[in-house]
Write an enzyme that holds these catalytic residues in place. Structure first.
Site, short mmCIF file in Angstrom:
data_model
loop_
_atom_site.label_atom_id
_atom_site.label_comp_id
_atom_site.label_asym_id
_atom_site.label_seq_id
_atom_site.Cartn_x
_atom_site.Cartn_y
_atom_site.Cartn_z
N VAL A 250 10.88 -14.42 31.00
CA VAL A 250 11.74 -15.57 30.73
C VAL A 250 10.94 -16.52 29.84
CG1 VAL A 250 13.00 -17.51 31.74
CG2 VAL A 250 12.91 -15.32 32.95
N GLU A 251 11.34 -16.59 28.56
CA GLU A 251 10.58 -17.39 27.59
C GLU A 251 11.05 -18.84 27.58
OE1 GLU A 251 9.41 -13.75 24.55
OE2 GLU A 251 10.90 -15.23 23.90
N CYS B 105 -0.32 -7.77 30.85
CA CYS B 105 -1.37 -8.57 30.20
C CYS B 105 -2.45 -8.93 31.23
CB CYS B 105 -0.77 -9.84 29.60
SG CYS B 105 -0.24 -11.07 30.82
N CYS C 75 5.96 -14.21 32.24
CA CYS C 75 5.96 -12.76 32.10
C CYS C 75 6.85 -12.14 33.18
CB CYS C 75 4.55 -12.21 32.22
SG CYS C 75 3.43 -12.70 30.89
N GLU D 106 6.09 -9.89 35.26
CA GLU D 106 5.37 -9.75 36.52
C GLU D 106 5.38 -11.03 37.34
OE1 GLU D 106 3.57 -6.87 33.53
OE2 GLU D 106 4.36 -8.91 33.54
N CYS E 298 -1.30 -11.03 34.21
CA CYS E 298 -0.43 -10.29 35.13
C CYS E 298 -1.19 -9.23 35.90
CB CYS E 298 0.73 -9.68 34.35
SG CYS E 298 1.88 -10.95 33.73
#
Length: 245
Positions: free
Chosen positions: A53-54, A96, A63, A65, A99
């Site tokens: 969700v940006e 990443c 992210c 996760e 995460c």
């Protein structure tokens, strides 16, 4: 390790990836155009999912996760056993760095993450990880039996004052662990004795007791003189460093 089974649980990687792909379809990624979905198998058999969700403020984007572990906690907790993270094409995607830390916290070293050509354990993805056991070394039972559990959170703080005393007509050494930093600049810090030490036959043993607790140690001589037995340079008002006899 059998990649289709862990801890007696069957892992249906195809179904897990399908759940991750479905979650990816719900991603909110208008800025990167890089939707991500993730699904995790929990040790009680349920499956939890998440998507990225940006945000217009890029740094606060979440992210996939992040959503996964939030869903894990919100639906009853437990430990992650296996995780599948996918990109827009439904292909396995590596979490990443941040995460990987999240997955370590909620799955541990043996949690499996889908990868090509085989799943990888979190221990492989995040070697030398920082985890709850590292906190325990300072604030928990692993911090050592010399520091009472109730005081473990104070390790590294405050000041230990070592001083001579009399016991049965003989000179002994003891100490007390004080809350404040002990310098004039910290005179307004709340004071109070955290712990009183036992009697020791020598000042060196009393200093060693203090070193387990804090790097700030002041030795008080019989005449009231102060010397510094702590780390670094002596603080203001204590001109000399303590010399072990």
């Amino acid at each position: 390790m059998e990649w289709g089974r862990i801890g007696g649980m069957e892992i249906d990687w195809a179904a897990l990836r399908a759940a991750a792909i479905e979650a990816m379809r719900h991603a909110y990624a208008p800025y990167s155009d890089f939707p991500v979905g993730v699904a995790g198998l929990v040790d009680d058999g349920r499956v939890v999912v998440g998507c990225n969700v940006e945000n217009a403020s890029y740094g606060v984007g979440l992210c996939a996760e992040c959503g996964l572990v939030s869903s894990l906690a919100a639906t009853g907790g437990g430990r992650l056993v296996a995780v599948s993270c996918v990109d827009a094409n439904g292909n396995p995607l590596m979490p990443c760095g941040r995460c990987r830390q999240l997955l370590w916290e909620h799955g541990g070293a043996d949690c499996l993450v889908e990868a090509v050509p085989r799943p990888l354990t979190m221990a492989e993805l995040l070697p030398h990880a920082f985890g709850p056991e590292d906190l325990d070394k300072v604030n928990g039972p692993a911090s050592g039996p010399e520091v009472p559990a109730a005081l473990a959170k104070w390790r590294g703080r405050g000041t230990v004052f070592v001083h001579p005393d009399l016991s049965g007509g003989a000179t002994v050494w003891t100490g007390y662990w004080e809350r404040s930093g002990g310098s004039p600049q910290e005179s307004d810090v709340a004071k109070g004795v955290l712990e009183e030490g036992p009697n020791f036959p020598t000042a060196a043993e009393a200093v060693a007791w203090g070193q387990v607790r804090t790097p700030r140690i002041v030795v008080v001589a019989a005449d009231g003189g102060l010397t510094w037995a702590g780390e670094g340079e002596p603080p203001e008002g204590i001109p000399d460093r303590w010399q072990q006899d």
